[in-house]
Design an enzyme around this catalytic site. Structure first.
Site, PDB file in Angstrom:
ATOM      1  N   ASP A  13      15.814  79.416  27.003  1.00 15.60           N
ATOM      2  CA  ASP A  13      16.484  79.572  28.712  1.00 15.60           C
ATOM      3  C   ASP A  13      17.275  77.360  28.205  1.00 15.60           C
ATOM      4  O   ASP A  13      17.036  77.030  29.158  1.00 15.60           O
ATOM      5  CB  ASP A  13      15.965  79.624  29.292  1.00 15.60           C
ATOM      6  N   HIS A 243       6.780  71.170  27.360  1.00 14.61           N
ATOM      7  CA  HIS A 243       6.511  71.878  27.661  1.00 14.61           C
ATOM      8  C   HIS A 243       6.389  72.736  26.159  1.00 14.61           C
ATOM      9  O   HIS A 243       5.550  73.158  25.914  1.00 14.61           O
ATOM     10  CB  HIS A 243       6.682  73.241  28.876  1.00 14.61           C
TER      11      HIS A 243
HETATM   12  O1  RIB Z   1       7.798  75.029  33.451  1.00 12.20           O
HETATM   13  C1  RIB Z   1       8.016  74.575  31.755  1.00 12.20           C
HETATM   14  C2  RIB Z   1       9.320  75.256  31.826  1.00 12.20           C
HETATM   15  O2  RIB Z   1      10.256  75.550  32.608  1.00 12.20           O
HETATM   16  C3  RIB Z   1       9.564  75.418  30.014  1.00 12.20           C
HETATM   17  O3  RIB Z   1       9.821  75.842  29.638  1.00 12.20           O
HETATM   18  C4  RIB Z   1      11.272  74.617  30.991  1.00 12.20           C
HETATM   19  O4  RIB Z   1      11.802  74.345  30.209  1.00 12.20           O
HETATM   20  C5  RIB Z   1      11.320  75.662  32.471  1.00 12.20           C
HETATM   21  O5  RIB Z   1      12.254  76.060  31.643  1.00 12.20           O
HETATM   22 CA    CA Z   2      12.346  76.582  28.666  1.00  9.16          CA
END
Ligand code: RIB
Ligand code: CA
Length: 314
Positions: A13, A243
């Site tokens: 995303d 992340h």
């Molecule tokens: O919590 C972190 C996630 O949430 C990551 O994938 C970031 O891109 C958001 O979508």
């Molecule tokens: Ca993400």
């Protein structure tokens, strides 16, 4: 000794940290990217699909198919997503020209099913957004559970608090029913959650060094990261979490991570606990299914590998 690259579909995303992860993946010889499937999360699917097309073009790989995925969670409305974190366009409010390419005609879940069936045992699903496309793919063709190589997700938290509620991480919270299906599908699943992603921080100095490299990847990251960086600063962090790159790193070098195998279920009934990834550390449920959960990471080595990879465009 050379080993064959890992063949991977990235379900994503984008999203600032997704973009950083995708550029890392394209710049890593260990991976062969078979396609990008898009999902809502950081913003809506129409926008994340345009961003995915931009990223394959930036990577010099417009041949890589982009398949638009689901527009909304399985059973709930989409709440508009993480625009405060990633900007309304998912790329930190920075304007970029429209991509030249277009998504393929097939939807994301169908692309996953077709690719896995055509390549039994070969395909790794790397999911760094809400798990709706994977859940739909399982519903379309349950045999894929036994035919994927493995599933690696950025999502959840087994030993630390959540980031969108006391207990839930954003990707799982966005579609907890889908996550419940994905965690219980019986396929080999690696969970790269907040347990490790919040242990790796790109500090302000690190980001300055990255910008100073001055190639097309670091220029792009330098632009889109400002908004994301400002959000983290408001939260009191002198730097950013990366992340989604953590899930890519697991594929590049699993020795960076300490893992434990444990049954993980996802709560979706209770409003307060929506998206809680419950790890059954003491085996109380007596379920055969196990997820491999990352519980610790060698952050200095991770950050050095990221810098090296992004510095030299393949
Ligand atoms: O919590 C972190 C996630 O949430 C990551 O994938 C970031 O891109 C958001 O979508
Ligand atoms: Ca993400």
């Amino acid at each position: 000794m050379t080993t064959d690259p890992i063949r991977v579909i990235i379900d994503t995303d984008p999203g600032v940290d997704d973009s950083m992860a995708i550029l890392l993946a394209f710049n890593s010889p260990e991976l062969q990217i078979e396609g990008l499937t898009t999902i809502f999360g950081n913003t809506g699917t129409a926008v994340t699909t345009q961003n995915a097309l931009r990223l394959v073009e930036l990577a010099g790989r417009p041949d890589v198919p982009v398949a638009a995925g689901a527009d909304k969670p399985l059973l709930r409305p989409f709440d508009g997503g993480g625009w405060m974190v990633h900007g309304r366009n998912g790329l930190g409010e920075v304007s970029f020209p429209a991509p030249r390419g277009t998504p393929i005609a097939r939807r994301g879940a169908q692309f996953i099913v077709d690719t896995v069936l055509a390549n039994p045992g070969e395909i790794t699903l790397l999911a760094v957004g809400p798990l709706t496309n994977l859940a739909i793919a399982l519903a379309l063709e349950p045999r894929i559970a036994g035919l994927v190589n493995r599933v690696v997700i950025m999502g959840g938290s087994a030993t630390v608090p959540g980031n969108v509620s006391a207990v839930a991480e954003a990707n799982i919270h966005n579609d907890p029913e889908a996550a419940h299906l994905v965690f219980n599908a019986g396929w080999p699943l690696v969970m790269v959650g907040l347990d490790v992603t919040t242990r790796t921080i790109m500090t302000n100095a690190y980001l300055d060094d990255l910008r100073a490299i001055g190639n097309r990847y670091t220029d792009f990251i330098g632009q889109i990261v400002r908004h994301y960086h400002a959000f983290h600063q408001q939260q009191g962090l002198e730097g950013i979490y990366v992340h989604d790159s953590s899930a890519v790193m697991y594929l590049l070098d699993p020795s960076l991570f300490t893992t434990r195998d444990v049954y993980v279920d996802v709560e979706y009934l209770s409003p307060h606990l929506r998206g809680y990834t419950v790890a059954d550390w003491h085996g109380k449920r007596q379920v055969q299914t196990r997820a491999t959960v990352c519980v610790a990471v060698d952050s200095p080595r991770f950050l050095e590998l990221y810098r090296q990879r992004i510095a030299t465009i393949r």
